[in-house]
Write an enzyme that holds these catalytic residues in place. Structure first.
Site, PDB file in Angstrom:
ATOM      1  N   CYS A   2       0.821  -1.197   0.000  1.00 18.07           N
ATOM      2  CA  CYS A   2       0.000   0.000   0.000  1.00 18.07           C
ATOM      3  C   CYS A   2       0.865   1.260   0.000  1.00 18.07           C
ATOM      4  O   CYS A   2       1.814   1.366   0.754  1.00 18.07           O
ATOM      5  CB  CYS A   2      -0.956   0.069   1.189  1.00 18.07           C
ATOM      6  SG  CYS A   2      -2.097  -1.299   1.290  1.00 18.07           S
ATOM      7  N   ARG A  27       4.032  -0.125  -4.829  1.00 16.64           N
ATOM      8  CA  ARG A  27       3.775  -0.655  -3.483  1.00 16.64           C
ATOM      9  C   ARG A  27       2.491  -1.487  -3.413  1.00 16.64           C
ATOM     10  O   ARG A  27       2.237  -2.159  -2.418  1.00 16.64           O
ATOM     11  CB  ARG A  27       3.663   0.501  -2.471  1.00 16.64           C
ATOM     12  CG  ARG A  27       4.912   1.327  -2.350  1.00 16.64           C
ATOM     13  CD  ARG A  27       4.746   2.402  -1.305  1.00 16.64           C
ATOM     14  NE  ARG A  27       4.661   1.814   0.016  1.00 16.64           N
ATOM     15  CZ  ARG A  27       5.693   1.560   0.794  1.00 16.64           C
ATOM     16  NH1 ARG A  27       6.907   1.850   0.382  1.00 16.64           N
ATOM     17  NH2 ARG A  27       5.533   1.027   1.976  1.00 16.64           N
ATOM     18  N   TRP A  75      -2.545  -2.894  -1.742  1.00 12.20           N
ATOM     19  CA  TRP A  75      -2.229  -4.317  -1.887  1.00 12.20           C
ATOM     20  C   TRP A  75      -3.125  -5.007  -0.870  1.00 12.20           C
ATOM     21  O   TRP A  75      -2.966  -4.821   0.335  1.00 12.20           O
ATOM     22  CB  TRP A  75      -0.754  -4.575  -1.593  1.00 12.20           C
ATOM     23  CG  TRP A  75      -0.330  -5.982  -1.869  1.00 12.20           C
ATOM     24  CD1 TRP A  75       0.052  -6.489  -3.067  1.00 12.20           C
ATOM     25  CD2 TRP A  75      -0.225  -7.058  -0.917  1.00 12.20           C
ATOM     26  NE1 TRP A  75       0.380  -7.823  -2.932  1.00 12.20           N
ATOM     27  CE2 TRP A  75       0.215  -8.202  -1.630  1.00 12.20           C
ATOM     28  CE3 TRP A  75      -0.473  -7.174   0.444  1.00 12.20           C
ATOM     29  CZ2 TRP A  75       0.419  -9.430  -1.025  1.00 12.20           C
ATOM     30  CZ3 TRP A  75      -0.278  -8.403   1.055  1.00 12.20           C
ATOM     31  CH2 TRP A  75       0.168  -9.516   0.325  1.00 12.20           C
ATOM     32  N   ASN A 101      -2.191   1.614   5.739  1.00 11.59           N
ATOM     33  CA  ASN A 101      -1.260   0.580   5.289  1.00 11.59           C
ATOM     34  C   ASN A 101      -0.943  -0.273   6.505  1.00 11.59           C
ATOM     35  O   ASN A 101      -0.628   0.260   7.565  1.00 11.59           O
ATOM     36  CB  ASN A 101       0.027   1.247   4.753  1.00 11.59           C
ATOM     37  CG  ASN A 101       1.096   0.230   4.413  1.00 11.59           C
ATOM     38  OD1 ASN A 101       0.806  -0.930   4.132  1.00 11.59           O
ATOM     39  ND2 ASN A 101       2.347   0.674   4.431  1.00 11.59           N
ATOM     40  N   GLY A 102      -1.033  -1.601   6.361  1.00 14.27           N
ATOM     41  CA  GLY A 102      -0.729  -2.483   7.491  1.00 14.27           C
ATOM     42  C   GLY A 102      -1.918  -3.378   7.785  1.00 14.27           C
ATOM     43  O   GLY A 102      -2.808  -3.548   6.942  1.00 14.27           O
ATOM     44  N   GLU A 485      18.338 -17.112  -7.273  1.00 19.02           N
ATOM     45  CA  GLU A 485      17.867 -15.780  -7.662  1.00 19.02           C
ATOM     46  C   GLU A 485      17.306 -15.794  -9.089  1.00 19.02           C
ATOM     47  O   GLU A 485      16.271 -15.179  -9.355  1.00 19.02           O
ATOM     48  CB  GLU A 485      19.022 -14.777  -7.509  1.00 19.02           C
ATOM     49  CG  GLU A 485      18.753 -13.357  -7.976  1.00 19.02           C
ATOM     50  CD  GLU A 485      17.625 -12.647  -7.227  1.00 19.02           C
ATOM     51  OE1 GLU A 485      17.097 -13.184  -6.239  1.00 19.02           O
ATOM     52  OE2 GLU A 485      17.247 -11.548  -7.680  1.00 19.02           O
ATOM     53  N   LYS A 489      13.405 -14.773 -10.025  1.00 21.49           N
ATOM     54  CA  LYS A 489      13.059 -13.741 -11.016  1.00 21.49           C
ATOM     55  C   LYS A 489      12.056 -14.294 -12.029  1.00 21.49           C
ATOM     56  O   LYS A 489      11.087 -13.636 -12.396  1.00 21.49           O
ATOM     57  CB  LYS A 489      14.309 -13.255 -11.776  1.00 21.49           C
ATOM     58  CG  LYS A 489      15.269 -12.415 -11.005  1.00 21.49           C
ATOM     59  CD  LYS A 489      14.859 -10.955 -10.856  1.00 21.49           C
ATOM     60  CE  LYS A 489      14.200 -10.716  -9.530  1.00 21.49           C
ATOM     61  NZ  LYS A 489      15.050 -10.593  -8.366  1.00 21.49           N
ATOM     62  N   GLU A 492       8.509 -14.863 -10.431  1.00 22.12           N
ATOM     63  CA  GLU A 492       7.708 -13.681 -10.117  1.00 22.12           C
ATOM     64  C   GLU A 492       7.316 -12.885 -11.361  1.00 22.12           C
ATOM     65  O   GLU A 492       6.286 -12.215 -11.358  1.00 22.12           O
ATOM     66  CB  GLU A 492       8.386 -12.783  -9.070  1.00 22.12           C
ATOM     67  CG  GLU A 492       9.621 -12.056  -9.508  1.00 22.12           C
ATOM     68  CD  GLU A 492      10.170 -11.137  -8.407  1.00 22.12           C
ATOM     69  OE1 GLU A 492      11.382 -10.939  -8.377  1.00 22.12           O
ATOM     70  OE2 GLU A 492       9.389 -10.610  -7.589  1.00 22.12           O
ATOM     71  N   HIS A 508      20.380 -36.217  -6.180  1.00 27.26           N
ATOM     72  CA  HIS A 508      19.675 -36.691  -4.977  1.00 27.26           C
ATOM     73  C   HIS A 508      18.158 -36.549  -5.113  1.00 27.26           C
ATOM     74  O   HIS A 508      17.443 -36.631  -4.124  1.00 27.26           O
ATOM     75  CB  HIS A 508      20.179 -35.940  -3.741  1.00 27.26           C
ATOM     76  CG  HIS A 508      21.638 -36.175  -3.491  1.00 27.26           C
ATOM     77  ND1 HIS A 508      22.145 -37.378  -3.073  1.00 27.26           N
ATOM     78  CD2 HIS A 508      22.717 -35.358  -3.658  1.00 27.26           C
ATOM     79  CE1 HIS A 508      23.464 -37.297  -2.964  1.00 27.26           C
ATOM     80  NE2 HIS A 508      23.826 -36.082  -3.323  1.00 27.26           N
ATOM     81  N   LYS A 611       6.002  -4.257  -3.976  1.00 28.99           N
ATOM     82  CA  LYS A 611       7.440  -4.056  -3.813  1.00 28.99           C
ATOM     83  C   LYS A 611       7.887  -4.216  -2.373  1.00 28.99           C
ATOM     84  O   LYS A 611       8.907  -4.809  -2.088  1.00 28.99           O
ATOM     85  CB  LYS A 611       7.787  -2.656  -4.327  1.00 28.99           C
ATOM     86  CG  LYS A 611       9.256  -2.291  -4.224  1.00 28.99           C
ATOM     87  CD  LYS A 611      10.043  -3.022  -5.262  1.00 28.99           C
ATOM     88  CE  LYS A 611      11.514  -2.675  -5.220  1.00 28.99           C
ATOM     89  NZ  LYS A 611      12.304  -3.696  -5.934  1.00 28.99           N
TER      90      LYS A 611
HETATM   91  C1  AGP Z   1      12.524  -9.931  -5.456  1.00 27.46           C
HETATM   92  O1  AGP Z   1      12.552  -9.620  -6.782  1.00 27.46           O
HETATM   93  C2  AGP Z   1      11.420  -9.397  -4.660  1.00 27.46           C
HETATM   94  N1  AGP Z   1      10.965  -8.139  -4.962  1.00 27.46           N
HETATM   95  C3  AGP Z   1      11.453  -9.757  -3.177  1.00 27.46           C
HETATM   96  O2  AGP Z   1      11.874 -11.071  -3.035  1.00 27.46           O
HETATM   97  C4  AGP Z   1      12.265  -8.842  -2.227  1.00 27.46           C
HETATM   98  O3  AGP Z   1      13.632  -9.012  -2.424  1.00 27.46           O
HETATM   99  C5  AGP Z   1      11.868  -9.177  -0.771  1.00 27.46           C
HETATM  100  O4  AGP Z   1      10.498  -8.947  -0.601  1.00 27.46           O
HETATM  101  C6  AGP Z   1      12.660  -8.390   0.242  1.00 27.46           C
HETATM  102  O5  AGP Z   1      12.432  -7.026   0.116  1.00 27.46           O
HETATM  103  P1  AGP Z   1      13.368  -5.983   0.861  1.00 27.46           P
HETATM  104  O6  AGP Z   1      14.733  -6.117   0.251  1.00 27.46           O
HETATM  105  O7  AGP Z   1      12.759  -4.654   0.606  1.00 27.46           O
HETATM  106  O8  AGP Z   1      13.393  -6.363   2.302  1.00 27.46           O
END
Ligand code: AGP
Length: 616
Positions: A2, A27, A75, A101-102, A485, A489, A492, A508, A611
């Site tokens: 949010c 956000r 969100w 927000n929260g 990683e 990517k 997501e 394994h 984000k």
């Molecule tokens: C990765 O592409 C994501 N956006 C997500 O995994 C992100 O790294 C994670 O939510 C942590 O966010 P932060 O670094 O703001 O704590």
């Protein structure tokens, strides 16, 4: 999660608030809404879906002119992403508009109490209770909006940022903060509140940090901050060091493309000014003494997602340089498993946003057990660095795309600097050894720049593979977190099955997944590093190829031994072993971005994500 913005000043509030929402849409983008105060009434528009939907609504049905307003991009947590659940929420008497927000954890009890007083909620959100409570308190404290907000906050449990405006209070915005982020922008004859400075950086670079459990009452020329009991407190002023252009696309189609391209500069900025005049490494804020750092017998990294992967990379370097054991923990798991931390533990919290609730809670837990805390963070003045004993900022500039790119590379750089700092203080490395690593780090921006030249070939490959059902990633040593990683990517952004494995683990179990044509991306360590690792991954590549996998091999320039096992070869510059994640990750970012584009997905705002994840 949010995005929240509030404005009071001389400009048209609608323009300022919509502009702020546009910059904070990363956000959350489940719905958006805006309220302005016009004389004795509120004018409100809200709409499910992305901000563009709200903008269309405003085009068809404009808001009245006003110089005070609030806006929200959501969100969803409680209640689906519908028009009714969109913020602002309005009190039963129509006098209060409030955004949040929260999560208000005791909302069910508060809702039932409101019902007993004859107030039924119209939405499925937890937020709406706060709007009704604020209106009730306002009636009981002679229109003192700040006092009404304090009373409301004292009734709420959980994490919340609240911002509210009231009909016939044409010159005041009130806001409150517990756990979720909120900053104040200080202008000339105008003031702002927002979840993120990006919302107002085009109007002012002067800002105030709001502390935990504080309420701010803001008019166009006055900002008064109190705690939840009315005690006046000072906000901590800071200057935003980047300008609005840094949060624009700057000629790129996507923020993610821009942020990938910015990585050479971001890495250079993360390294800038790290050597003091005495040749000693410098962090940004250090409230730990050398003797405390010498006492450390264990490091625990807490982080989520991409930041967790940066921690996994850092473990290899920090243990190698300092001989201190490093555990890397998913922040969301950490405090629920009775971890062993004490005064001799250094907890390193890695977070781009500095607001990730899982990471913040893990950090707080570690501190409660007596551990020292060091933050690696991109967002100056955010909660995680504020609650830490030492801080190293990554200086990557604003990262807007939901998928982390430049944050990852700069988190690795920062964590390496922490390792070198510890090695320096504890005498694990000689000064010239540290200087040699610093030289390797300082060469990294150029290497990252060179690897960007491979992007076109990687994009073509992604387009070719767009119909693949699944992609696997394998790596060894620091290539293993890079594999994780790369898979994250792809998941997501391209919404497809992708998994990263330690290459030696394949046999394994996961090797059973291999079927003819399955793309396997193999991150090959340098043969100049540990030759045994290089040889072993060549065997692993042959194992998957023998079972029909299509191998996409990422290997350094000059490593000819890989050629015969690669269906597709991506070359990266030859760099020292510990620097390899800085170059091998970049093609994986480009690959995921191109794959999502080929599939027609919204790269910067992938479905279901936000984000900054400020709920647990
Ligand atoms: C990765 O592409 C994501 N956006 C997500 O995994 C992100 O790294 C994670 O939510 C942590 O966010 P932060 O670094 O703001 O704590």
């Amino acid at each position: 999660m949010c995005g929240i913005v509030g404005y009071v000043g001389e400009k048209q509030a609608l323009e300022v608030v919509v502009d702020g929402l546009r910059r904070m849409e990363y956000r959350g983008y489940d719905s958006a809404g805006i309220a302005v105060v016009v004389g004795d009434h509120l004018d409100i528009r809200k709409k499910a879906g992305k901000l563009a939907n709200l903008e269309s609504l405003l085009g068809a049905d404009p808001l009245e002119a006003a110089t005070l307003g609030i806006g929200h991009t959501r969100w969803a947590t409680h209640g689906g992403p519908t028009d009714i659940n969109a913020h602002p929420h309005v009190s039963a008497d129509g006098s209060v508009a409030l955004i949040h927000n929260g999560i208000i954890e005791n909302f069910a009890r508060l809702r039932d109490e409101l019902a007993q007083r004859g107030i039924e909620l119209t939405s499925q959100t937890d937020t709406e209770v706060a709007a009704h409570l604020l209106a009730e308190h306002l009636g009981q404290c002679e229109g003192d909006l700040a006092e009404a907000m304090r009373r409301t906050c004292r009734q709420l449990d959980g994490a919340f940022t609240l911002v509210a405006v009231v009909a016939d209070h044409q010159d005041v915005v009130v806001a409150a903060r517990r756990n979720s982020p909120l900053v104040i922008g200080l202008g000339e004859g105008e003031n702002f509140v927002a979840s993120d400075v990006a919302a107002f950086v085009s109007y002012t670079r002067q800002a105030l940090e709001l502390g935990q459990d504080q309420v701010v009452e803001m008019t166009r020329d006055r900002v008064v901050i109190t705690d939840f009991f009315g005690e006046v407190v000072e906000g901590k002023p800071f200057t935003i060091t980047w300008d609005a252009a840094a949060a624009e696309k700057g000629g790129y189609d996507l923020f993610m493309q821009k942020e990938i391209a910015e990585q050479p500069r971001a890495v250079a900025d993360a390294l800038r000014g790290r050597f003091g005049v005495d040749g000693q490494l410098v962090l940004d804020e250090m409230r730990l003494t050398d003797s405390q750092l010498r006492e450390i017998d264990k490091i625990v990294v807490v982080a989520c997602g991409t930041a967790f992967h940066a921690g996994l990379v850092a473990k290899y370097a920090i243990e190698h340089w300092t001989r201190i054991p490093v555990d890397v923990e998913l922040a969301s798991e950490f405090r629920y498993r009775d971890p062993i931390v004490d005064a001799r533990t250094l907890t390193i919290a890695i977070s781009q946003s500095g607001e990730t609730m899982d990471t913040l809670m893990a950090l707080r837990y570690a501190r409660e057990q007596g551990a020292q805390a060091l933050a690696i963070c991109n967002t100056v003045g955010s909660t995680i660095p504020r609650e830490s004993d030492a801080v190293l900022y990554t200086y990557a500039g604003p990262e807007i795309a939901v998928a982390s790119t430049k944050a990852f590379l700069t988190q690795i750089i920062a964590a390496y600097l922490v390792g070198l700092y510890l090695a320096q203080v504890r005498g694990n490395m000689y000064g010239d050894e540290i200087a040699a690593v610093m030289k390797e780090l300082n060469d990294a921006p150029q290497a990252v720049d060179l690897v960007l030249d491979t992007s076109e070939g990687v994009e073509q490959l992604a387009a070719e593979l767009a119909e693949a059902r699944s992609v696997l990633f394998i790596g060894r040593h620091v290539g293993y977190p890079v594999a994780l990683e790369g898979a994250l990517k792809l998941k997501e952004l391209a919404y497809m099955h992708a998994e990263g494995f330690a290459a030696g683990e394949l046999k394994h179990g996961p090797i059973a997944l291999i079927e003819p044509g399955l793309p396997v991306i193999c991150i090959v360590p340098s043969p100049r590093g540990r030759a045994v690792l290089h040889d072993k991954i060549l065997s692993n590549i042959q194992e998957v190829r023998a079972r029909g996998a299509r191998t996409i091999v990422i290997a350094e320039e000059g490593d000819e031994s890989v050629t015969e096992f690669a269906d597709h070869l991506i070359r990266v510059p030859a760099v020292p072993t510990l620097m390899q994640p800085l170059v091998t990750t970049v093609p994986l970012q480009v690959f995921a971005c191109a794959m999502a584009t080929a599939k027609g997905h919204d790269v910067d705002q992938p479905r279901n994500l936000a984000k900054s994840v400020t709920v647990e």
